[in-house]
Design an enzyme around this catalytic site. Structure first.
Site, PDB file in Angstrom:
ATOM      1  N   LYS A  10       2.000  -8.769  -5.415  1.00 40.11           N
ATOM      2  CA  LYS A  10       0.588  -8.947  -5.948  1.00 40.11           C
ATOM      3  C   LYS A  10       0.576  -9.095  -7.532  1.00 40.11           C
ATOM      4  O   LYS A  10       1.025 -10.582  -7.629  1.00 40.11           O
ATOM      5  CB  LYS A  10      -0.145  -7.392  -5.973  1.00 40.11           C
ATOM      6  CG  LYS A  10      -0.120  -7.255  -4.352  1.00 40.11           C
ATOM      7  CD  LYS A  10      -1.095  -5.703  -3.997  1.00 40.11           C
ATOM      8  CE  LYS A  10      -1.080  -5.722  -2.360  1.00 40.11           C
ATOM      9  NZ  LYS A  10      -0.092  -5.517  -1.572  1.00 40.11           N
ATOM     10  N   SER A  27      -7.338  -0.014  -1.988  1.00 39.84           N
ATOM     11  CA  SER A  27      -7.390  -1.560  -1.717  1.00 39.84           C
ATOM     12  C   SER A  27      -8.797  -2.150  -1.239  1.00 39.84           C
ATOM     13  O   SER A  27      -9.038  -3.119  -1.482  1.00 39.84           O
ATOM     14  CB  SER A  27      -6.245  -1.980  -0.764  1.00 39.84           C
ATOM     15  OG  SER A  27      -6.549  -0.940   0.463  1.00 39.84           O
ATOM     16  N   HIS A  83      -3.490   3.464   2.489  1.00 33.61           N
ATOM     17  CA  HIS A  83      -3.144   2.118   2.993  1.00 33.61           C
ATOM     18  C   HIS A  83      -2.545   2.383   4.551  1.00 33.61           C
ATOM     19  O   HIS A  83      -1.752   3.553   4.489  1.00 33.61           O
ATOM     20  CB  HIS A  83      -2.234   1.441   2.324  1.00 33.61           C
ATOM     21  CG  HIS A  83      -1.807  -0.003   2.658  1.00 33.61           C
ATOM     22  ND1 HIS A  83      -0.910  -0.369   3.408  1.00 33.61           N
ATOM     23  CD2 HIS A  83      -2.788  -1.299   2.625  1.00 33.61           C
ATOM     24  CE1 HIS A  83      -0.646  -1.753   3.628  1.00 33.61           C
ATOM     25  NE2 HIS A  83      -1.962  -2.244   3.223  1.00 33.61           N
ATOM     26  N   ASP A 105       1.035   5.430  -4.906  1.00 43.05           N
ATOM     27  CA  ASP A 105       1.144   3.977  -4.626  1.00 43.05           C
ATOM     28  C   ASP A 105       0.306   3.176  -5.661  1.00 43.05           C
ATOM     29  O   ASP A 105      -0.951   3.185  -5.551  1.00 43.05           O
ATOM     30  CB  ASP A 105       0.706   3.883  -3.082  1.00 43.05           C
ATOM     31  CG  ASP A 105       0.817   2.377  -2.805  1.00 43.05           C
ATOM     32  OD1 ASP A 105       0.879   1.366  -3.540  1.00 43.05           O
ATOM     33  OD2 ASP A 105       0.637   2.068  -1.587  1.00 43.05           O
ATOM     34  N   GLU A 140      -3.154   6.645  -3.588  1.00 44.22           N
ATOM     35  CA  GLU A 140      -3.177   5.395  -4.261  1.00 44.22           C
ATOM     36  C   GLU A 140      -3.758   5.402  -5.496  1.00 44.22           C
ATOM     37  O   GLU A 140      -4.488   6.419  -5.732  1.00 44.22           O
ATOM     38  CB  GLU A 140      -3.994   4.022  -3.480  1.00 44.22           C
ATOM     39  CG  GLU A 140      -3.210   3.870  -2.188  1.00 44.22           C
ATOM     40  CD  GLU A 140      -4.025   2.882  -1.202  1.00 44.22           C
ATOM     41  OE1 GLU A 140      -4.668   1.992  -1.744  1.00 44.22           O
ATOM     42  OE2 GLU A 140      -3.797   3.070   0.093  1.00 44.22           O
ATOM     43  N   HIS A 161      -1.907  -1.724  -6.436  1.00 38.39           N
ATOM     44  CA  HIS A 161      -2.990  -2.699  -7.015  1.00 38.39           C
ATOM     45  C   HIS A 161      -3.095  -2.150  -8.331  1.00 38.39           C
ATOM     46  O   HIS A 161      -4.069  -2.641  -9.079  1.00 38.39           O
ATOM     47  CB  HIS A 161      -4.466  -2.037  -6.078  1.00 38.39           C
ATOM     48  CG  HIS A 161      -4.181  -2.770  -4.743  1.00 38.39           C
ATOM     49  ND1 HIS A 161      -4.248  -3.968  -4.261  1.00 38.39           N
ATOM     50  CD2 HIS A 161      -3.900  -2.065  -3.648  1.00 38.39           C
ATOM     51  CE1 HIS A 161      -4.179  -3.989  -3.059  1.00 38.39           C
ATOM     52  NE2 HIS A 161      -3.803  -3.009  -2.536  1.00 38.39           N
ATOM     53  N   ASN A 188      -4.432 -11.441  -4.149  1.00 37.45           N
ATOM     54  CA  ASN A 188      -3.929 -10.289  -4.644  1.00 37.45           C
ATOM     55  C   ASN A 188      -3.163 -10.812  -5.952  1.00 37.45           C
ATOM     56  O   ASN A 188      -2.321 -10.106  -6.794  1.00 37.45           O
ATOM     57  CB  ASN A 188      -2.913  -9.440  -3.958  1.00 37.45           C
ATOM     58  CG  ASN A 188      -3.546  -8.942  -2.706  1.00 37.45           C
ATOM     59  OD1 ASN A 188      -4.717  -8.427  -2.789  1.00 37.45           O
ATOM     60  ND2 ASN A 188      -2.901  -8.795  -1.416  1.00 37.45           N
TER      61      ASN A 188
HETATM   62  N1  PMP Z   1       0.302  -0.454  -0.303  1.00 40.16           N
HETATM   63  C1  PMP Z   1      -0.709  -0.828  -0.624  1.00 40.16           C
HETATM   64  C2  PMP Z   1      -1.888  -0.151  -0.992  1.00 40.16           C
HETATM   65  C3  PMP Z   1      -0.831  -2.019  -0.187  1.00 40.16           C
HETATM   66  O1  PMP Z   1      -2.216  -2.648  -0.282  1.00 40.16           O
HETATM   67  C4  PMP Z   1      -0.215  -2.747   0.330  1.00 40.16           C
HETATM   68  C5  PMP Z   1      -0.354  -4.296   0.945  1.00 40.16           C
HETATM   69  N2  PMP Z   1      -1.581  -4.669   1.088  1.00 40.16           N
HETATM   70  C6  PMP Z   1       1.300  -2.202   0.588  1.00 40.16           C
HETATM   71  C7  PMP Z   1       1.378  -1.035   0.158  1.00 40.16           C
HETATM   72  C8  PMP Z   1       2.045  -3.015   1.247  1.00 40.16           C
HETATM   73  O2  PMP Z   1       2.780  -3.925   0.314  1.00 40.16           O
HETATM   74  P1  PMP Z   1       3.844  -4.973   0.806  1.00 40.16           P
HETATM   75  O3  PMP Z   1       2.853  -6.297   0.794  1.00 40.16           O
HETATM   76  O4  PMP Z   1       4.804  -5.464  -0.344  1.00 40.16           O
HETATM   77  O5  PMP Z   1       4.543  -4.753   1.992  1.00 40.16           O
END
Ligand code: PMP
Length: 382
Positions: free
Chosen positions: A243, A183, A134, A209, A179, A212, A46
């Protein structure tokens, strides 16, 4: 059967289905992953801007530190003695860059997503969430009970519009949760359309969110909301630092009142030891340089396009429009064989299977970074 035997039985069942997870023993060597005696190009990171292995940046940052200013721990929650000045500096900088009233920083995206919704939602709140959000958001929605939640089909904003008009009068408040870049599919949502839906009623809030999207999209790297010109229309604009910005932590951009409310009501914010100040200082160091990283952004997007066109030549369709490019194989067993083949050829790509993705859509998830070259993308055996 005793407790341990019960657990063991469940683990055996996972193993029998090929779904047992183990922590991989691996070492990082810049852009490479070393595991099982093999050195492979990392296509599963990431680290979208390729900053994690950038030694020059690290040197420059280390020059800003002395033994006195290197603070490895906050030793406390921010509400007690853990609120080091660097936290305020980062939040002020984020609010300034995004042009919002306020920002609040968290220990990780998981905390942000499991903390914000339970803090602000109540029994008269309806959460409308994209089907593919997510796991951290799903957990946040669960913790937000008694708020009700309906999941709409992935990116089906017509269905979302119908749900809003159907339920708009039944609830005091509706929160749309999505999002910006998804992801697993690497596709994006239409933020402007979401803003239009939000504006259609005055009891609708928007939660996005950008885990990404932050760092990767937008003229100064602030994310898809910056690119689509709608930062100010999003009530909870969340992003993460683990990321593209090669650090750890997360943020929400919001109004001053929402920030103050979260400080008082958000349990994963209140009841945790704040991140080490040195980590916040590194995040701030990178965030201040984000606007100047357009070349890296352009490069990683170009690599995404290149990989997508190679996949299309091979007859694959992919939903991706970003640096996350899934190669959808279908059956899990075939996907695992594909991943093993890629690894044998020196490319560290991983299979993603149900329940992470829907049945029959197992895939290799390529996650590209600006540290890769076009020539390396062209050499991936698809
Ligand atoms: N939101 C999304 C869309 C994610 O992909 C992720 C982590 N893969 C997170 C939140 C969580 O973030 P963190 O790794 O900082 O806990």
């Amino acid at each position: 059967m005793n407790f341990t035997q019960e657990l063991k039985q469940e683990l055996d069942a996972l193993q029998a289905k090929g779904n047992l997870r183990r922590l991989p023993a691996l070492e990082h060597d810049g852009r490479y992953i070393c595991t099982n005696g093999q050195r492979m190009l990392n296509l599963s990171s990431n680290d979208y801007l390729g900053l994690a292995a950038d030694i020059e940046l690290r040197k420059e940052f280390l020059e800003t530190l002395t033994p006195e200013t290197f603070l490895p721990t906050s030793s406390s929650s921010r509400l007690l003695t853990g609120n080091f000045h660097i936290y305020d500096e980062l939040e002020d900088e984020l609010a300034r860059l995004f042009g919002t009233e306020a920002a609040l920083v968290f220990n990780c995206g998981y905390h942000a997503n499991t903390g914000i919704l339970p803090a602000v939602a109540d029994g008269q709140t309806l959460i409308l969430a994209d089907k593919l959000v997510h796991a951290s958001l799903i957990d946040g929605i669960r913790l937000a009970a008694p708020a009700r939640c309906i999941r709409y089909r992935h990116n089906d904003l017509n269905q979302l519009e119908r749900l809003i008009s159907q339920h708009g009068d039944e609830y005091r408040r509706i929160i749309i949760v999505t999002e910006s870049v998804f992801s697993m599919d690497g596709d994006r949502t239409d933020l402007r359309e979401l803003v239009r839906l939000k504006r259609s009623r005055d009891n609708v809030l928007l939660y996005v969110d950008e885990a990404h999207g932050f760092g990767v999209f937008g003229p100064t790297g602030l994310g898809c909301a910056e690119e689509e010109g709608c930062i100010g229309d999003i009530d909870f604009l969340v992003g993460t630092f683990g990321k593209a910005v090669a650090s750890a932590g997360a943020y929400v951009l919001c109004s001053r009142t929402v920030r103050e409310y979260l400080v008082n009501r958000m349990r994963p914010f209140i009841f945790t030891t704040a991140l080490p100040p040195v980590c916040i200082a590194w995040t701030l160091f990178i965030v201040r340089r984000l606007a100047g990283m357009n070349e890296r952004r352009k490069h990683v997007q170009h690599l995404g396009e290149r990989l997508r066109s190679r996949l299309a030549e091979q007859g694959y369709t992919t939903p991706s429009v970003s640096q996350i490019v899934p190669m959808i194989v279908g059956p899990s067993a075939d996907t695992v064989i594909r991943a093993e083949n890629l690894q044998r050829h020196g490319f560290y790509a991983l299979p993603v299977r149900p329940p992470t993705v829907p049945e029959g859509t197992s895939r290799i998830r390529f996650s590209l970074t600006a540290a890769l070259t076009e020539e390396e993308i062209d050499r991936i055996p698809l």
